[in-house]
Scaffold this active site. Structure first.
Site, mmCIF file in Angstrom:
data_model
loop_
_atom_site.group_PDB
_atom_site.id
_atom_site.type_symbol
_atom_site.label_atom_id
_atom_site.label_comp_id
_atom_site.label_asym_id
_atom_site.label_seq_id
_atom_site.Cartn_x
_atom_site.Cartn_y
_atom_site.Cartn_z
ATOM 1 N N ASP A 55 45.459 40.602 45.230
ATOM 2 C CA ASP A 55 45.360 41.950 44.664
ATOM 3 C C ASP A 55 44.100 42.592 45.232
ATOM 4 O O ASP A 55 43.253 41.919 45.836
ATOM 5 C CB ASP A 55 45.285 41.895 43.128
ATOM 6 N N SER A 56 43.938 43.883 44.978
ATOM 7 C CA SER A 56 42.715 44.569 45.393
ATOM 8 C C SER A 56 41.511 44.070 44.601
ATOM 9 O O SER A 56 40.379 44.215 45.051
ATOM 10 C CB SER A 56 42.869 46.073 45.170
ATOM 11 N N GLY B 147 44.187 52.160 45.571
ATOM 12 C CA GLY B 147 45.083 53.259 45.173
ATOM 13 C C GLY B 147 44.906 54.575 45.903
ATOM 14 O O GLY B 147 45.878 55.306 46.072
ATOM 15 N N CYS C 135 50.133 43.294 43.272
ATOM 16 C CA CYS C 135 49.539 44.627 43.394
ATOM 17 C C CYS C 135 50.646 45.605 43.769
ATOM 18 O O CYS C 135 51.216 45.508 44.863
ATOM 19 C CB CYS C 135 48.468 44.594 44.484
ATOM 20 N N ASN C 136 50.975 46.498 42.864
ATOM 21 C CA ASN C 136 52.054 47.462 43.127
ATOM 22 C C ASN C 136 51.758 48.327 44.347
ATOM 23 O O ASN C 136 52.646 48.672 45.118
ATOM 24 C CB ASN C 136 52.234 48.385 41.918
ATOM 25 N N GLU D 105 37.922 46.952 36.839
ATOM 26 C CA GLU D 105 37.101 46.159 37.767
ATOM 27 C C GLU D 105 35.706 45.915 37.189
ATOM 28 O O GLU D 105 35.074 44.897 37.463
ATOM 29 C CB GLU D 105 36.974 46.869 39.120
ATOM 30 N N CYS E 156 50.773 49.333 37.603
ATOM 31 C CA CYS E 156 49.582 48.858 38.300
ATOM 32 C C CYS E 156 49.132 47.611 37.552
ATOM 33 O O CYS E 156 49.065 47.617 36.316
ATOM 34 C CB CYS E 156 48.491 49.925 38.271
ATOM 35 N N THR E 157 48.844 46.541 38.299
ATOM 36 C CA THR E 157 48.565 45.262 37.631
ATOM 37 C C THR E 157 47.226 45.245 36.897
ATOM 38 O O THR E 157 46.952 44.318 36.136
ATOM 39 C CB THR E 157 48.624 44.101 38.642
ATOM 40 N N HIS E 158 46.409 46.256 37.109
ATOM 41 C CA HIS E 158 45.173 46.340 36.317
ATOM 42 C C HIS E 158 45.453 46.786 34.888
ATOM 43 O O HIS E 158 44.653 46.515 33.988
ATOM 44 C CB HIS E 158 44.194 47.340 36.953
HETATM 45 N N1 DGL Z 1 46.311 46.478 40.955
HETATM 46 C C1 DGL Z 1 46.829 47.309 41.953
HETATM 47 C C2 DGL Z 1 48.188 47.835 41.669
HETATM 48 O O1 DGL Z 1 48.958 47.143 41.040
HETATM 49 C C3 DGL Z 1 45.918 48.141 42.773
HETATM 50 C C4 DGL Z 1 45.029 49.079 42.095
HETATM 51 C C5 DGL Z 1 44.065 49.670 43.084
HETATM 52 O O2 DGL Z 1 43.367 48.908 43.734
HETATM 53 O O3 DGL Z 1 44.028 50.900 43.190
HETATM 54 O O4 DGL Z 1 48.566 48.894 42.094
#
Ligand code: DGL
Length: 260
Positions: free
Chosen positions: A7-8, A40, A70-71, A148, A180-182
């Site tokens: 992931d990011s 993103g 990470c989507n 984050e 978004c996985t966050h």
């Molecule tokens: N967690 C990520 C996602 O699912 C990326 C979020 C990001 O880095 O902008 O999209």
């Protein structure tokens, strides 16, 4: 051999915890590209190059399968990975299909990054699975940064969530997709702002089940029923990333540098 998860940043840990629950015997290597988070708002070519390089690192660490947790990365990089790598690549994407099947008001909301919402892949999901459903797309600048920073509930985070989820609630959505996985780490706050009667969908568990299926059918599943462990790597500063990963993971963990 291990499962490589990327992931990011720390968002993919929401997927990793489901992978751990579903596959307790598997070793997992997790890479957070913290030096380049958030993805993103970056351009597609940059994300594609980062994801490709991290996947190569995971393969070098003995990955037998890759999970793109990470989507945003899925939206721009998964097709290339699948063409190039000869191993199962399982990827998360916004759960538009289940949301469209579930809605009673005919109106759903999707919280995601701008890059995900702009991707052809996302457009394809909406066209294929949400015909006749009103899909309200909500980009959420600033929210990934809060996660984050390990900030899931400060007034600042709450104000951002109110600003993004409030309009969806007021528009009458009855399902909100966490694209978004966050965002699963903000689920309590999102649920509170959305109010009763709004279902929140996080596809992480489905991704873990898909991974289990793919490992089984490729004959790659670990014979161990438990005892899998985790290696956490970051391209950022481990001293800054470790406290957040530990907080999210629920126990103190060691985080090392990923050179990629
Ligand atoms: N967690 C990520 C996602 O699912 C990326 C979020 C990001 O880095 O902008 O999209």
């Amino acid at each position: 051999m291990s499962i490589g998860v990327l992931d990011s940043g720390v968002g993919g840990l929401s997927v990793l915890r489901e992978v751990r629950r579903t596959l307790p015997g598997e070793h997992v290597v997790y890479v957070a590209d913290s030096a380049h988070a958030p993805y993103g708002d970056r351009d597609a070519a940059f994300i594609d190059a980062r994801v490709s390089a991290i996947a190569d690192l995971l393969v070098a660490h003995g990955a037998k399968a890759i999970v793109v947790a990470c989507n945003t990365a899925t939206g721009v990089a998964v097709d290339g990975l699948r063409q190039r790598l000869h191993l199962p690549v399982v990827a998360i994407e916004p759960a538009v299909k289940p949301a469209a099947q579930m809605t009673k008001t005919g109106r759903i909301g999707v919280l995601a990054t701008s890059r995900t919402l702009a991707s052809d892949r996302f457009r394809g999901l909406v066209t294929t699975h949400a015909a006749g459903v009103d899909v309200l797309e909500q980009a959420c600048p600033g929210l990934v940064e809060r996660v984050e920073a390990g900030d899931f509930s400060s007034p600042e985070t709450r104000a951002l969530v109110e600003g993004y989820v409030g309009p969806l609630r007021d528009a009458g959505v009855d399902v909100i997709v966490l694209g978004c996985t966050h965002f699963p780490f903000l689920a309590p706050l999102i649920t509170e702002v959305a109010g009763p009667g709004v279902a929140i969908i996080d596809p992480s568990a489905a991704v873990a089940r898909e991974l289990a299926r793919r490992l089984d059918s490729a004959g790659l599943a670990s014979p161990r029923a438990h005892g899998g462990d985790e290696t956490f790597l970051t391209t950022g500063d481990p001293a800054l990333v470790a406290p957040v990963v530990s907080h999210v993971w629920g126990s103190p963990v060691q985080v090392s540098t990923a050179r990629v």
